[in-house]
Design a protein around this motif. Sequence first.
Motif, PDB file in Angstrom:
ATOM      1  N   PHE A   9       0.735   3.973  -2.865  1.00 25.74           N
ATOM      2  CA  PHE A   9       0.461   5.376  -2.578  1.00 25.74           C
ATOM      3  C   PHE A   9       1.456   6.291  -3.291  1.00 25.74           C
ATOM      4  O   PHE A   9       1.065   7.187  -4.048  1.00 25.74           O
ATOM      5  CB  PHE A   9       0.494   5.613  -1.056  1.00 25.74           C
ATOM      6  N   LEU A  56      -5.248   3.204   3.840  1.00 26.00           N
ATOM      7  CA  LEU A  56      -4.351   4.080   4.588  1.00 26.00           C
ATOM      8  C   LEU A  56      -4.888   4.330   5.998  1.00 26.00           C
ATOM      9  O   LEU A  56      -4.111   4.473   6.945  1.00 26.00           O
ATOM     10  CB  LEU A  56      -4.147   5.399   3.841  1.00 26.00           C
ATOM     11  N   GLN A 107       0.814  -1.213   0.000  1.00 26.77           N
ATOM     12  CA  GLN A 107       0.000   0.000   0.000  1.00 26.77           C
ATOM     13  C   GLN A 107       0.850   1.268   0.000  1.00 26.77           C
ATOM     14  O   GLN A 107       0.476   2.260  -0.640  1.00 26.77           O
ATOM     15  CB  GLN A 107      -0.974   0.000   1.177  1.00 26.77           C
ATOM     16  N   LEU A 108       1.970   1.264   0.688  1.00 28.51           N
ATOM     17  CA  LEU A 108       2.827   2.450   0.678  1.00 28.51           C
ATOM     18  C   LEU A 108       3.482   2.650  -0.688  1.00 28.51           C
ATOM     19  O   LEU A 108       3.584   3.782  -1.168  1.00 28.51           O
ATOM     20  CB  LEU A 108       3.873   2.381   1.788  1.00 28.51           C
TER      21      LEU A 108
END
Length: 174
Positions: A113, A147, A109-110
């Motif tokens: 992002f 997030l 996810q990071l």
Amino acid sequence: MESNTKGAATFYQYKLIKKINLTNTKLRIYYLLPLVFLVLESIFISWWSFLYMLIAAPVILWIQYVISRSVLLITGHPIAKRWKISLRLPWLGYMPEQYISYSIFRKVQLHNFWIGLCVAALFIVWVPAAFTASLAVCHLWLLLPRLYVLFMLRDNEKSGMLKFSPADASYYAQ
């Protein structure tokens, strides 16, 4: 394996540490956010934003899919039957279908992002600003629940497992 005498929820030898509920109020706000940004974008940038938002949504879903799958393949994590494209809100996009390691989910996810924002920013050179804004809004909106989960779990140890249900995310640890 010892029996669970305290009645706590467990997943094999894992114990439920935290359950992050997405209440109806949070979900309603989440569902209204794209409409608010669409109205603001059409007022301040261009009235073409309605069309751009319709085009940006599938483009961003595809970009996030490619980024997530690439991160999983590069890091050597198994994908088959563990990740799938979910069409359920709020977990729209490429999501784990089963229990997933918190560290893997966090890494995916990071990367998603930051790389997704960079890709959206690259579009500003070739497309109208309204389309770039639509890409950024769609990207952030799709990642917002994930997030939020990462933010709520920021103080927990990174060796746990995550499980996603339609209205919550559960964090398990040994």
